[in-house]
Design a protein around this motif. Structure first.
Motif, short mmCIF file in Angstrom:
data_model
loop_
_atom_site.label_atom_id
_atom_site.label_comp_id
_atom_site.label_asym_id
_atom_site.label_seq_id
_atom_site.Cartn_x
_atom_site.Cartn_y
_atom_site.Cartn_z
N TYR A 61 -8.51 17.04 0.15
CA TYR A 61 -8.31 18.48 0.12
C TYR A 61 -8.41 19.06 1.53
O TYR A 61 -9.09 18.51 2.40
N TYR A 62 -7.73 20.20 1.71
CA TYR A 62 -7.89 21.02 2.91
C TYR A 62 -8.54 22.32 2.48
O TYR A 62 -8.15 22.94 1.49
N ILE A 63 -9.57 22.77 3.22
CA ILE A 63 -10.25 24.02 2.91
C ILE A 63 -10.38 24.85 4.17
O ILE A 63 -10.54 24.31 5.28
N PHE A 110 -9.46 26.94 -7.13
CA PHE A 110 -8.92 25.69 -7.65
C PHE A 110 -7.79 25.91 -8.66
O PHE A 110 -7.04 24.97 -8.95
N ARG A 111 -7.69 27.11 -9.19
CA ARG A 111 -6.63 27.40 -10.15
C ARG A 111 -5.36 27.93 -9.48
O ARG A 111 -4.34 28.14 -10.15
N THR A 112 -5.39 28.16 -8.19
CA THR A 112 -4.21 28.67 -7.50
C THR A 112 -3.13 27.59 -7.40
O THR A 112 -3.41 26.39 -7.48
N GLN A 113 -1.90 28.04 -7.20
CA GLN A 113 -0.79 27.11 -7.06
C GLN A 113 -0.96 26.22 -5.84
O GLN A 113 -0.63 25.03 -5.87
N ASP A 114 -1.50 26.78 -4.75
CA ASP A 114 -1.73 25.99 -3.54
C ASP A 114 -2.70 24.84 -3.81
O ASP A 114 -2.52 23.73 -3.31
N ALA A 115 -3.74 25.10 -4.60
CA ALA A 115 -4.73 24.06 -4.89
C ALA A 115 -4.17 23.01 -5.83
O ALA A 115 -4.39 21.80 -5.65
N ILE A 116 -3.44 23.43 -6.85
CA ILE A 116 -2.91 22.50 -7.85
C ILE A 116 -1.82 21.62 -7.27
O ILE A 116 -1.81 20.39 -7.48
N GLU A 117 -0.88 22.21 -6.54
CA GLU A 117 0.28 21.46 -6.06
C GLU A 117 0.06 20.77 -4.73
O GLU A 117 0.66 19.73 -4.46
N HIS A 118 -0.80 21.35 -3.86
CA HIS A 118 -0.94 20.81 -2.50
C HIS A 118 -2.36 20.43 -2.12
O HIS A 118 -2.57 19.90 -1.03
N HIS A 119 -3.33 20.72 -2.97
CA HIS A 119 -4.74 20.47 -2.66
C HIS A 119 -5.18 21.28 -1.43
O HIS A 119 -5.94 20.79 -0.59
N ILE A 169 0.87 -1.19 0.00
CA ILE A 169 0.00 0.00 0.00
C ILE A 169 0.90 1.24 0.00
O ILE A 169 1.55 1.54 1.00
N ASN A 170 0.93 1.95 -1.12
CA ASN A 170 1.83 3.10 -1.26
C ASN A 170 1.00 4.39 -1.24
O ASN A 170 0.28 4.69 -2.20
N LEU A 171 1.12 5.14 -0.15
CA LEU A 171 0.42 6.41 -0.01
C LEU A 171 1.40 7.59 -0.02
O LEU A 171 1.05 8.69 0.40
N ASP A 172 2.62 7.36 -0.49
CA ASP A 172 3.60 8.44 -0.57
C ASP A 172 3.09 9.53 -1.50
O ASP A 172 2.58 9.27 -2.58
N GLY A 173 3.23 10.77 -1.07
CA GLY A 173 2.87 11.89 -1.92
C GLY A 173 1.40 12.20 -2.00
O GLY A 173 0.98 12.96 -2.88
N VAL A 174 0.59 11.66 -1.08
CA VAL A 174 -0.84 11.97 -1.07
C VAL A 174 -1.05 13.21 -0.21
O VAL A 174 -0.88 13.18 1.02
N SER A 175 -1.41 14.31 -0.85
CA SER A 175 -1.55 15.59 -0.15
C SER A 175 -2.60 15.50 0.95
O SER A 175 -3.65 14.87 0.79
N ASN A 176 -2.27 16.13 2.09
CA ASN A 176 -3.14 16.22 3.26
C ASN A 176 -3.35 14.87 3.96
O ASN A 176 -4.20 14.75 4.84
N VAL A 177 -2.57 13.86 3.54
CA VAL A 177 -2.61 12.56 4.21
C VAL A 177 -1.22 12.17 4.70
O VAL A 177 -1.00 11.96 5.88
N VAL A 182 -10.64 18.87 6.44
CA VAL A 182 -10.00 18.01 5.44
C VAL A 182 -11.07 17.06 4.93
O VAL A 182 -11.77 16.43 5.73
N PHE A 183 -11.23 16.95 3.61
CA PHE A 183 -12.30 16.12 3.07
C PHE A 183 -11.80 15.32 1.87
O PHE A 183 -10.83 15.69 1.21
N ASN A 184 -12.50 14.20 1.59
CA ASN A 184 -12.17 13.31 0.48
C ASN A 184 -13.15 13.48 -0.67
O ASN A 184 -14.33 13.78 -0.46
N THR A 185 -12.66 13.23 -1.88
CA THR A 185 -13.51 13.30 -3.06
C THR A 185 -12.93 12.43 -4.15
O THR A 185 -11.73 12.15 -4.17
N PHE A 186 -13.78 12.00 -5.10
CA PHE A 186 -13.30 11.29 -6.28
C PHE A 186 -12.60 12.24 -7.25
O PHE A 186 -12.01 11.79 -8.24
#
Length: 343
Positions: free
Chosen positions: A193-195, A295-304, A39-47, A257-261
């Motif tokens: 995502y974090y909001i 959603f178009r900001t760098q924070d959203a694209i790179e870090h969610h 189970i590889n979860l490396d690089g999953v933002s906010n997790v 922090v929330f999950n989505t497809f």
């Protein structure tokens, strides 16, 4: 005649003895493989990385059981399935789930996913191209709790749990007389995502929720395709916290922090978050924010990270009103007075 009968009997006894001495294993290794799934979860933002606010609880990603689906490589129809649950940890700290699978040699498509997901559901398992991960639609009473009196009237779905999926197509199992080990790696199909939104008067908020629309409702986990034909919304509770990552003074925030497809790439007009707050007097307060630019900001694209650069002011619902009319005795603070007393 008698001699031939005796010889035949002896031959029969020899055959019986030879057959009896032919030792066969209790388990035929030609029909078994050992499957090991990392189970590889490396690089999953906010997790596992990009944690913006460490005070907010991250989603659970532990699993105790995997479901193994074996499909025909030509028709993609289900051939067999099994469950594995032996747990270990590799040198990198990744969780590994292992187990035996009864299968003969040949070429197969393997699809493996974690089975212990209360909210993420699976259907269409009999076809590799159609197997679908989704969540149920909220009943009207629950949807009303989260949507409140907002203008959003579409479907609200439960948040998905993290679904770790491994795919190996046209995998060759060669003939073998010893236990064959098959190793593969599973990755999540869920975005986390974090909001947050800045709030003045946060002390006057009793509870808070949010609804975000314009999201994908499901994922065909065989080909790993998110549903884009229609959108849904997810709802979740907000917590009170402080934005400690901003320069200057800390600010109070409502966050989660929330999950989505995933976000629909072409969603624009309905990509909206509705914040709902019940204040300390029981009043429902709402604020809608369009998330297209967020959603178009760098924070959203790179870090969610969905960091809303606005401040929502919640006023005191029970302010102390100045009294008017009648006698209003007042007591001032003590003052030091120096003087002489003549006796």
């Amino acid at each position: 005649m008698r001699k031939s009968v005796i010889i035949s009997s002896l031959l029969l006894c020899v055959l019986v003895v030879v057959a009896a001495c032919n030792r066969r294993p209790l388990e035929d290794m030609m029909e078994k493989i050992l499957l090991k799934v990392t189970i590889n979860l490396d690089g999953v933002s906010n997790v596992t990385c990009d944690i913006y606010n460490p005070e907010v609880q991250i989603p659970n990603t532990n699993t105790d059981m995997l479901r193994v689906m074996v499909y025909d490589r030509n028709t993609h129809a289900l051939i067999t399935q099994s469950f594995i649950s032996e747990k270990s940890v590799d040198e990198q700290g990744h969780q590994v789930i292992s187990g035996l699978l009864n299968i003969s040699y040949g070429n197969y498509d393997f699809l493996v996913y974690n089975f212990d997901t209360p909210s993420t559901l699976i259907r269409n398992e009999n076809n590799e191209d159609e197997i679908l991960a989704y969540t149920s639609e909220m009943p009207a009473s629950a949807a009303a709790h989260y949507a409140g009196g907002s203008s959003y009237s579409g479907t609200i779905s439960y948040q998905p749990d993290h679904l770790m999926v491994s795919r190996d197509q046209d995998y060759r199992i060669s003939p073998h007389d010893e236990l064959t080990v098959v190793e593969t790696t599973a990755y999540t199909v869920i975005d986390t995502y974090y909001i947050q939104i800045h709030v003045e008067g946060l002390q006057f908020a009793s509870s808070a929720t949010a609804v975000i629309s314009g999201l994908s409702p499901s994922n065909k986990i065989g080909p790993n395709e998110r549903t884009t034909s229609h959108s849904t919304a997810v709802a979740f509770d907000l917590v009170k916290s402080t934005d400690k990552n901003m320069a200057g003074d800390n600010k109070d925030v409502l966050c989660a922090v929330f999950n989505t497809f995933g976000k629909l790439e072409d969603a624009s007009s309905d990509l909206i978050v509705t914040f709902n707050v019940v204040d300390t007097a029981g009043n429902l307060l709402q604020k809608e924010v369009n998330l297209n630019q967020v959603f178009r900001t760098q924070d959203a694209i790179e870090h969610h990270w969905l960091l809303i650069d606005e401040t929502w002011t919640i006023v005191d619902p029970n302010p102390v009103k100045p009294q008017s009319g009648g006698f209003q005795p007042l007591v001032d603070d003590w003052e030091e007075v120096n003087g002489e007393i003549i006796l």
